[in-house]
Design a protein around this motif. Structure first.
Motif, PDB file in Angstrom:
ATOM      1  N   ILE A   1       0.825  -1.203   0.000  1.00 23.47           N
ATOM      2  CA  ILE A   1       0.000   0.000   0.000  1.00 23.47           C
ATOM      3  C   ILE A   1       0.861   1.256   0.000  1.00 23.47           C
ATOM      4  N   ALA A   2       2.074   1.188   0.598  1.00 27.94           N
ATOM      5  CA  ALA A   2       2.919   2.387   0.692  1.00 27.94           C
ATOM      6  C   ALA A   2       3.406   2.836  -0.681  1.00 27.94           C
ATOM      7  N   ILE A   3       3.850   1.881  -1.494  1.00 25.05           N
ATOM      8  CA  ILE A   3       4.385   2.238  -2.817  1.00 25.05           C
ATOM      9  C   ILE A   3       3.304   2.833  -3.722  1.00 25.05           C
ATOM     10  N   PRO A   4       2.138   2.188  -3.900  1.00 23.72           N
ATOM     11  CA  PRO A   4       1.111   2.807  -4.751  1.00 23.72           C
ATOM     12  C   PRO A   4       0.641   4.159  -4.228  1.00 23.72           C
ATOM     13  N   ALA A   5       0.497   4.289  -2.899  1.00 22.72           N
ATOM     14  CA  ALA A   5       0.029   5.560  -2.350  1.00 22.72           C
ATOM     15  C   ALA A   5       1.031   6.679  -2.631  1.00 22.72           C
ATOM     16  N   THR A   6       2.312   6.365  -2.438  1.00 21.38           N
ATOM     17  CA  THR A   6       3.350   7.375  -2.694  1.00 21.38           C
ATOM     18  C   THR A   6       3.418   7.716  -4.177  1.00 21.38           C
TER      19      THR A   6
ATOM     20  N   ILE B   1       2.181  10.196  12.538  1.00 20.74           N
ATOM     21  CA  ILE B   1       0.977   9.596  11.945  1.00 20.74           C
ATOM     22  C   ILE B   1       1.098   8.064  11.929  1.00 20.74           C
ATOM     23  N   SER B   2       2.301   7.586  11.556  1.00 19.81           N
ATOM     24  CA  SER B   2       2.534   6.145  11.478  1.00 19.81           C
ATOM     25  C   SER B   2       2.395   5.491  12.854  1.00 19.81           C
ATOM     26  N   MET B   3       2.950   6.145  13.895  1.00 16.82           N
ATOM     27  CA  MET B   3       2.862   5.583  15.241  1.00 16.82           C
ATOM     28  C   MET B   3       1.407   5.538  15.721  1.00 16.82           C
ATOM     29  N   LEU B   4       0.688   6.641  15.457  1.00 17.72           N
ATOM     30  CA  LEU B   4      -0.717   6.661  15.851  1.00 17.72           C
ATOM     31  C   LEU B   4      -1.510   5.591  15.108  1.00 17.72           C
ATOM     32  N   ALA B   5      -1.249   5.469  13.806  1.00 19.42           N
ATOM     33  CA  ALA B   5      -1.942   4.451  13.012  1.00 19.42           C
ATOM     34  C   ALA B   5      -1.591   3.051  13.491  1.00 19.42           C
TER      35      ALA B   5
ATOM     36  N   ARG C   1      -3.103  -1.876  16.159  1.00 22.34           N
ATOM     37  CA  ARG C   1      -2.913  -2.860  17.232  1.00 22.34           C
ATOM     38  C   ARG C   1      -4.155  -2.965  18.093  1.00 22.34           C
ATOM     39  N   PHE C   2      -4.775  -1.808  18.379  1.00 22.53           N
ATOM     40  CA  PHE C   2      -6.013  -1.824  19.164  1.00 22.53           C
ATOM     41  C   PHE C   2      -7.115  -2.561  18.415  1.00 22.53           C
ATOM     42  N   ARG C   3      -7.203  -2.292  17.099  1.00 24.33           N
ATOM     43  CA  ARG C   3      -8.219  -2.978  16.297  1.00 24.33           C
ATOM     44  C   ARG C   3      -8.006  -4.483  16.305  1.00 24.33           C
ATOM     45  N   ARG C   4      -6.723  -4.891  16.146  1.00 29.18           N
ATOM     46  CA  ARG C   4      -6.439  -6.319  16.146  1.00 29.18           C
ATOM     47  C   ARG C   4      -6.765  -6.949  17.496  1.00 29.18           C
TER      48      ARG C   4
ATOM     49  N   VAL D   1      -2.815   7.684   3.985  1.00 30.21           N
ATOM     50  CA  VAL D   1      -3.520   6.527   3.391  1.00 30.21           C
ATOM     51  C   VAL D   1      -2.803   5.231   3.732  1.00 30.21           C
ATOM     52  N   ALA D   2      -1.462   5.215   3.565  1.00 32.94           N
ATOM     53  CA  ALA D   2      -0.696   3.996   3.838  1.00 32.94           C
ATOM     54  C   ALA D   2      -0.819   3.592   5.312  1.00 32.94           C
ATOM     55  N   ALA D   3      -0.730   4.575   6.207  1.00 36.28           N
ATOM     56  CA  ALA D   3      -0.814   4.278   7.640  1.00 36.28           C
ATOM     57  C   ALA D   3      -2.215   3.822   8.028  1.00 36.28           C
ATOM     58  N   TYR D   4      -3.230   4.459   7.438  1.00 35.88           N
ATOM     59  CA  TYR D   4      -4.609   4.111   7.783  1.00 35.88           C
ATOM     60  C   TYR D   4      -4.949   2.689   7.336  1.00 35.88           C
ATOM     61  N   VAL D   5      -4.515   2.375   6.102  1.00 38.04           N
ATOM     62  CA  VAL D   5      -4.858   1.062   5.553  1.00 38.04           C
ATOM     63  C   VAL D   5      -3.952  -0.032   6.112  1.00 38.04           C
ATOM     64  N   GLY D   6      -2.647   0.241   6.150  1.00 32.39           N
ATOM     65  CA  GLY D   6      -1.702  -0.819   6.498  1.00 32.39           C
ATOM     66  C   GLY D   6      -1.173  -0.797   7.898  1.00 32.39           C
ATOM     67  N   GLY D   7      -1.225   0.360   8.589  1.00 31.05           N
ATOM     68  CA  GLY D   7      -0.691   0.432   9.934  1.00 31.05           C
ATOM     69  C   GLY D   7       0.610   1.203   9.995  1.00 31.05           C
ATOM     70  N   GLY D   8       1.321   1.029  11.123  1.00 31.91           N
ATOM     71  CA  GLY D   8       2.528   1.809  11.363  1.00 31.91           C
ATOM     72  C   GLY D   8       3.645   1.525  10.380  1.00 31.91           C
ATOM     73  N   GLY D   9       3.894   0.249  10.064  1.00 36.48           N
ATOM     74  CA  GLY D   9       4.974  -0.104   9.143  1.00 36.48           C
ATOM     75  C   GLY D   9       4.814   0.523   7.776  1.00 36.48           C
ATOM     76  N   PRO D  10       3.689   0.318   7.115  1.00 36.52           N
ATOM     77  CA  PRO D  10       3.467   0.968   5.824  1.00 36.52           C
ATOM     78  C   PRO D  10       3.520   2.488   5.906  1.00 36.52           C
ATOM     79  N   GLY D  11       3.062   3.064   7.039  1.00 38.68           N
ATOM     80  CA  GLY D  11       3.126   4.519   7.190  1.00 38.68           C
ATOM     81  C   GLY D  11       4.558   5.019   7.202  1.00 38.68           C
ATOM     82  N   VAL D  12       5.422   4.302   7.944  1.00 34.42           N
ATOM     83  CA  VAL D  12       6.842   4.687   7.984  1.00 34.42           C
ATOM     84  C   VAL D  12       7.475   4.528   6.606  1.00 34.42           C
TER      85      VAL D  12
END
Length: 296
Positions: free
Chosen positions: A2-7, A90-94, A99-102, A37-48
């Motif tokens: 998700i990070a690559i297409p979003a960027t 943003i990535s940390m918050l996402a 993690r909370f969702r999981r 978008v990357a952080a929202y969809v994929g979480g912290g790793g994709p956001g970073v």
């Protein structure tokens, strides 16, 4: 994934806006959308990862000097640094949200599985309980504190003539309790509910039960209070003792007949135990021997 297409989309959007419009584009603001978008969809790793890609894309394509990862302008360097910090936040918050969702999903799944297991256990227990009641030799009747029937097994149908469908939710006192017992029956329930005491509870008692056709039968029953959570009820196991009482009466009649025969027989009759001790002597034997019955 998700990070690559979003960027890439964000970078193309910056390029398109810069080329085809006269709007002064702030590339880092648009690239921030890629991080979000990357952080929202994929979480912290994709956001970073999106933050790193967007930073590299901004430095190489949109900040002076272009096509170089070197940023010479101090202001641009500060904005780029702020972009990185914002992207990481943003990535940390996402990541925390993911993690909370999981955790919530795992907890929800466990709760669902636990509830399903409990429901299955309850269903199995209910089926076993129903099987026990349906095959019980005695009648089983349960009523709630308002005297309404909540359970009625097949043996109760056979014993009293009422089907289960006919009695469910009906007052028991009007079904099987003879008129002379009804007032005491209702007072007993009220007394137990107010004091927790009942003189006939958990004891085997004998009285008459009323059948659907109006006839009465002698029964022996045991009444016990019970409860499930806030639901309270009274359970009764009832046994028809008509045959037993008839057999006891016949035995008494035979015993009386035998007693009369022995008493009025002309022959002297002695009864002895295995040790030769006299257990019975009739009047004829008393007259013949001259010994009183107490002396033998």
């Amino acid at each position: 994934g998700i990070a690559i297409p979003a960027t890439l989309v964000a970078a193309l959007l910056v390029a398109a806006v810069s080329r085809w419009t006269a709007v002064d584009v702030a590339p880092l603001q648009i690239l921030t959308l890629a991080v979000v978008v990357a952080a929202y969809v994929g979480g912290g790793g994709p956001g970073v990862f999106a933050t790193v890609l967007s930073t590299a894309a901004a430095a190489f394509f949109f900040l002076e000097p272009k096509y170089s990862f070197t940023v010479e302008d101090v202001g641009e360097q500060v904005r780029l640094a702020v972009f990185v910090v914002v992207g990481l936040v943003i990535s940390m918050l996402a990541g925390s949200i993911h993690r909370f969702r999981r955790s919530a999903e795992v907890a929800r799944q466990r709760a669902y599985e636990t509830e399903r297991a409990q429901n299955e256990t309850i269903r199995t227990a209910a089926e076993r309980f129903r099987l026990i009641l349906d095959t019980a030799y005695d009648a089983f009747i349960a009523i709630d504190p308002a005297n309404m029937v909540v359970e009625w097994n097949p043996q109760a149908e056979k014993m009293f003539g009422w089907t289960r469908a006919e009695v469910m939710g009906k007052p028991l006192a009007e079904l099987i309790v003879p008129l002379r017992y009804r007032e005491a029956h209702l007072k007993g329930i009220a007394h137990y509910l107010s004091t927790g005491e009942g003189p006939v509870l958990n004891r085997r008692i004998q009285l008459s039960g009323l059948r659907k056709d109006g006839t009465e039968i002698p029964v022996e029953l045991t009444i016990s209070p019970a409860g499930l959570g806030n639901h309270r009820f009274f359970a009764a196991f009832i046994h028809d003792i008509s045959e037993r009482l008839a057999a006891e009466k016949k035995i008494r009649q035979l015993s009386r007949a035998n007693e009369l025969i022995l008493t009025f027989a002309g022959e002297g009759i002695y009864g002895l135990d295995v040790n030769g001790n006299t257990t019975f002597v009739n009047p004829a034997a008393v007259r013949m021997t001259g010994y009183a019955a107490e002396e033998t």
